[in-house]
Design a protein around this motif. Structure first.
Motif, PDB file in Angstrom:
ATOM      1  N   PHE A  58       0.776  -1.384  -0.032  1.00 52.46           N
ATOM      2  CA  PHE A  58      -0.076  -0.179   0.008  1.00 52.46           C
ATOM      3  C   PHE A  58       0.874   1.208  -0.003  1.00 52.46           C
ATOM      4  O   PHE A  58       2.002   0.945   0.465  1.00 52.46           O
ATOM      5  CB  PHE A  58      -1.019   0.135   1.287  1.00 52.46           C
ATOM      6  CG  PHE A  58      -0.348   0.132   2.574  1.00 52.46           C
ATOM      7  CD1 PHE A  58       0.111  -1.353   3.166  1.00 52.46           C
ATOM      8  CD2 PHE A  58      -0.092   1.134   3.184  1.00 52.46           C
ATOM      9  CE1 PHE A  58       0.834  -1.233   4.435  1.00 52.46           C
ATOM     10  CE2 PHE A  58       0.459   1.234   4.379  1.00 52.46           C
ATOM     11  CZ  PHE A  58       0.965  -0.013   5.035  1.00 52.46           C
ATOM     12  N   LYS A  59       0.398   2.390  -0.499  1.00 58.04           N
ATOM     13  CA  LYS A  59       0.834   3.538  -0.542  1.00 58.04           C
ATOM     14  C   LYS A  59      -0.069   4.643  -0.143  1.00 58.04           C
ATOM     15  O   LYS A  59      -1.072   4.766  -0.730  1.00 58.04           O
ATOM     16  CB  LYS A  59       1.638   3.820  -2.041  1.00 58.04           C
ATOM     17  CG  LYS A  59       2.446   4.853  -2.362  1.00 58.04           C
ATOM     18  CD  LYS A  59       3.046   4.869  -3.600  1.00 58.04           C
ATOM     19  CE  LYS A  59       4.113   5.942  -3.936  1.00 58.04           C
ATOM     20  NZ  LYS A  59       4.879   6.169  -2.434  1.00 58.04           N
ATOM     21  N   ALA A  60       0.450   5.417   0.893  1.00 55.61           N
ATOM     22  CA  ALA A  60      -0.379   6.293   1.193  1.00 55.61           C
ATOM     23  C   ALA A  60      -0.142   7.643   0.981  1.00 55.61           C
ATOM     24  O   ALA A  60       1.108   8.196   0.704  1.00 55.61           O
ATOM     25  CB  ALA A  60      -0.257   6.452   2.970  1.00 55.61           C
ATOM     26  N   LYS A  62      -0.247  10.339   2.601  1.00 51.50           N
ATOM     27  CA  LYS A  62      -0.048  11.165   3.852  1.00 51.50           C
ATOM     28  C   LYS A  62      -0.168  10.387   4.990  1.00 51.50           C
ATOM     29  O   LYS A  62      -1.180   9.582   5.068  1.00 51.50           O
ATOM     30  CB  LYS A  62      -0.863  12.455   3.965  1.00 51.50           C
ATOM     31  CG  LYS A  62      -0.512  13.248   4.914  1.00 51.50           C
ATOM     32  CD  LYS A  62      -0.926  14.693   4.930  1.00 51.50           C
ATOM     33  CE  LYS A  62      -0.442  15.659   5.824  1.00 51.50           C
ATOM     34  NZ  LYS A  62      -1.382  15.797   6.889  1.00 51.50           N
ATOM     35  N   LEU A  63       0.818  10.391   5.699  1.00 51.61           N
ATOM     36  CA  LEU A  63       0.470   9.828   7.189  1.00 51.61           C
ATOM     37  C   LEU A  63       0.118  10.832   8.059  1.00 51.61           C
ATOM     38  O   LEU A  63       1.002  11.859   8.158  1.00 51.61           O
ATOM     39  CB  LEU A  63       2.021   9.429   7.903  1.00 51.61           C
ATOM     40  CG  LEU A  63       2.197   8.770   9.229  1.00 51.61           C
ATOM     41  CD1 LEU A  63       0.899   7.971   9.510  1.00 51.61           C
ATOM     42  CD2 LEU A  63       3.670   8.251   9.606  1.00 51.61           C
ATOM     43  N   LEU A  77      -3.622   7.353   8.006  1.00 55.17           N
ATOM     44  CA  LEU A  77      -3.296   7.154   6.801  1.00 55.17           C
ATOM     45  C   LEU A  77      -4.520   7.926   5.793  1.00 55.17           C
ATOM     46  O   LEU A  77      -5.561   7.633   5.922  1.00 55.17           O
ATOM     47  CB  LEU A  77      -2.856   6.105   6.184  1.00 55.17           C
ATOM     48  CG  LEU A  77      -1.490   5.213   6.707  1.00 55.17           C
ATOM     49  CD1 LEU A  77      -1.431   4.064   6.045  1.00 55.17           C
ATOM     50  CD2 LEU A  77      -0.236   6.123   6.685  1.00 55.17           C
ATOM     51  N   PHE A  82      -4.305   0.489  -1.735  1.00 53.48           N
ATOM     52  CA  PHE A  82      -3.926  -0.896  -1.392  1.00 53.48           C
ATOM     53  C   PHE A  82      -3.938  -1.678  -2.697  1.00 53.48           C
ATOM     54  O   PHE A  82      -4.875  -1.656  -3.404  1.00 53.48           O
ATOM     55  CB  PHE A  82      -4.837  -1.678  -0.489  1.00 53.48           C
ATOM     56  CG  PHE A  82      -4.989  -1.074   0.839  1.00 53.48           C
ATOM     57  CD1 PHE A  82      -4.067  -1.435   1.943  1.00 53.48           C
ATOM     58  CD2 PHE A  82      -5.656  -0.081   1.333  1.00 53.48           C
ATOM     59  CE1 PHE A  82      -4.030  -0.994   3.211  1.00 53.48           C
ATOM     60  CE2 PHE A  82      -5.959   0.612   2.630  1.00 53.48           C
ATOM     61  CZ  PHE A  82      -4.946  -0.075   3.671  1.00 53.48           C
ATOM     62  N   VAL A  91      -9.009   3.830  -0.580  1.00 51.99           N
ATOM     63  CA  VAL A  91      -9.680   4.841   0.442  1.00 51.99           C
ATOM     64  C   VAL A  91      -8.967   6.027   0.679  1.00 51.99           C
ATOM     65  O   VAL A  91      -7.830   6.239   0.658  1.00 51.99           O
ATOM     66  CB  VAL A  91      -9.684   3.825   1.784  1.00 51.99           C
ATOM     67  CG1 VAL A  91     -10.495   2.419   1.321  1.00 51.99           C
ATOM     68  CG2 VAL A  91      -8.282   3.560   2.139  1.00 51.99           C
ATOM     69  N   ASP A  92      -9.860   6.894   1.177  1.00 58.10           N
ATOM     70  CA  ASP A  92      -9.259   8.400   1.559  1.00 58.10           C
ATOM     71  C   ASP A  92      -8.810   8.427   2.943  1.00 58.10           C
ATOM     72  O   ASP A  92      -8.097   9.282   3.352  1.00 58.10           O
ATOM     73  CB  ASP A  92     -10.450   9.496   1.231  1.00 58.10           C
ATOM     74  CG  ASP A  92     -11.671   9.167   1.692  1.00 58.10           C
ATOM     75  OD1 ASP A  92     -11.950   8.236   2.506  1.00 58.10           O
ATOM     76  OD2 ASP A  92     -12.582   9.886   1.355  1.00 58.10           O
ATOM     77  N   LYS A  93      -9.070   7.379   3.763  1.00 58.55           N
ATOM     78  CA  LYS A  93      -8.620   7.549   5.149  1.00 58.55           C
ATOM     79  C   LYS A  93      -8.595   6.168   5.594  1.00 58.55           C
ATOM     80  O   LYS A  93      -9.590   5.312   5.415  1.00 58.55           O
ATOM     81  CB  LYS A  93      -9.798   8.462   5.921  1.00 58.55           C
ATOM     82  CG  LYS A  93      -9.210   9.050   6.917  1.00 58.55           C
ATOM     83  CD  LYS A  93     -10.370  10.146   7.504  1.00 58.55           C
ATOM     84  CE  LYS A  93     -10.930  10.021   9.028  1.00 58.55           C
ATOM     85  NZ  LYS A  93     -11.913  10.653   9.481  1.00 58.55           N
ATOM     86  N   VAL A  94      -7.906   5.712   6.479  1.00 59.41           N
ATOM     87  CA  VAL A  94      -7.694   4.425   7.003  1.00 59.41           C
ATOM     88  C   VAL A  94      -6.730   4.343   8.182  1.00 59.41           C
ATOM     89  O   VAL A  94      -5.964   5.226   8.442  1.00 59.41           O
ATOM     90  CB  VAL A  94      -7.072   3.207   6.187  1.00 59.41           C
ATOM     91  CG1 VAL A  94      -5.384   3.516   5.938  1.00 59.41           C
ATOM     92  CG2 VAL A  94      -7.366   2.007   6.588  1.00 59.41           C
TER      93      VAL A  94
END
Lengths: 108, 328
Positions: A58-60, A62-63, A77, A82, A91-94
């Motif tokens: 997965f790549k976010a 922003k943390l 994140l 994913f 997803v925009d938020k996890v």
């Protein structure tokens, strides 16, 4: 001793709801329900480490937030992608809650 | 991620079977009938299935209920408590927020349950049976009839409203009192949900604080709300039992005093110390897992995770390994 954090998942929550119902109707005692949950901890920990083979990345974007407390990491994140081979979920938020993976092997 | 969806179903089946087999002896030792064990298994599987978390994404409305049931789940988790008790609910701004949050389920429900749009205040009699009190000799199961709005028959609403605390609170009461209390509880809780599904109550600021106090809040202003709310919000739903009031109000307050501990579903909080609700950490997409390694160099983070269960957009996924990166 297995981690209890998987109780807070779909399968864990539905088990707890089922146990609650049985307790409410006087069919089992809370003590027995606790035993069931402990068995659940054992089963889910084992099943995850032995039966699940999928790997993903997965790549976010922003943390957003991180927290490390009692050996548990919690991350928020944003804009996360994913990827499992070809398949992608965005997803925009996890929120990620992660216990120390090494401890478990020691404890077993 | 269709593949993992299938493996999720298989994994869960394995775990359910494993747990049921693993506790059989405990049930025997406790003198609990095998039938109860089977009932547990059935309940669990049914709830899992209706959670919608294992539904394959493509074949659509196999399951018209998921929006409601997912709401139920969330309601039971710690995470949504702040949303439901949002003290700024009355303000236009946050009402809109909550409208957005609850918007999609609301529209889904309306689509999936045509009768939801029928007059929601239509009352339907429903018979309930309270079990005999454990440990009280000669205690009998008691049945009585309560009136609930037709809309509550959709999905699982009644179910979400009749939770452990209220059952516990009523189980020891004489029947008329128990019926009144349950009726009142259901009315106020459903009023709350109605509002929520309607998108936060919008301008009806008189309704919102009342309803948000309903099913889940343990705060002690509930009793008083029942009293002084009767001229506005409560009037919508409560008209027919405005009379047996006083005693029921006392009961309600009693219930409030016994308070927070009762409201907790089993093990919801004490076992997962890291899961404190907080707006920062409040989201619908959750990954529960273990870490092999977390590294950081300047603002670049790398995550090496394993043994995870993810719930993304209401669907469950599992992974053995998940590696990722992010910048702070």
């Amino acid at each position: 001793m297995s981690y209890q954090l998987y109780r807070n998942t779909t399968i864990g929550n539905t088990l707890q709801e089922s146990l609650d119902e049985l307790i409410q109707y006087g069919q089992i005692t809370p003590a027995l329900a606790v035993k069931v949950l402990l068995q659940f901890d054992k089963s889910i920990n084992q099943a995850l480490s032995n039966r699940v083979k999928s790997r993903l990345t997965f790549k976010a974007g922003k943390l957003n937030t991180y927290r490390f407390c009692d050996n548990v990491w919690t991350f928020m994140l944003n804009d996360v992608e994913f990827r499992e081979v070809q398949e992608v979920a965005k997803v925009d938020k996890v929120k990620i809650v992660a216990c120390d993976g090494k401890n478990v092997d020691d404890r077993r | 991620m269709t593949m993992s969806q299938l493996s999720v179903m298989k994994l869960y089946t394995t775990v359910v079977d494993d747990v049921i087999a693993g506790v059989r002896d405990c049930f025997l030792d406790d003198g609990v009938d095998e039938q109860v064990l089977q009932e547990l298994k059935q309940l669990w599987k049914t709830k899992l299935q209706s959670s919608g978390a294992m539904d394959p994404p493509q074949p659509e409305p196999l399951m018209p209920a998921p929006p409601v049931l997912q709401n139920f789940q969330k309601a039971n988790g710690n995470n949504t408590m702040p949303k439901r008790t949002d003290p700024h609910m009355g303000q236009q701004g946050s009402s809109q927020n909550s409208g957005v949050e609850h918007g999609p389920p609301a529209s889904n429900i309306a689509g999936a349950h045509p009768h939801h749009v029928l007059d929601p205040n239509n009352k339907v009699p429903v018979q309930l049976t309270l079990p005999a009190q454990p440990g009280v000799p000669g205690s009998q199961p008691r049945s009585f009839t309560i009136q609930i709005p037709a809309s509550a028959l959709n999905g699982n609403k009644l179910h979400q409203v009749l939770t452990g605390p209220i059952i516990n609170a009523t189980i020891s009461l004489p029947q008329p009192l128990a019926a009144t209390l349950l009726q009142q509880h259901i009315n106020s809780a459903l009023a709350g949900q109605q509002n929520e599904f309607d998108g936060g109550g919008g301008g009806r600021s008189g309704t919102a604080p009342f309803s948000l106090d309903g099913a889940l809040d343990s705060s002690d202003d509930e009793g008083s709300n029942v009293g002084d709310g009767s001229d506005d919000a409560a009037g919508d739903d409560d008209e027919d039992e405005e009379s047996p009031e006083e005693r029921a109000e006392e009961e309600e307050e009693e219930r409030d005093e016994s308070g927070g501990a009762e409201e907790e579903p089993l093990n919801s909080e004490d076992d997962v110390s890291d899961e404190e609700p907080g707006e920062m950490f409040d989201t619908d997409n959750v990954v529960v897992c273990q870490y092999d390694k977390i590294t950081r160099s300047r603002n670049k983070w790398k995550f090496y995770l394993k043994d995870g269960i993810m719930n993304l957009g209401g669907k469950d996924y599992v992974f053995q390994k998940a590696n990722g990166d992010a910048e702070w």
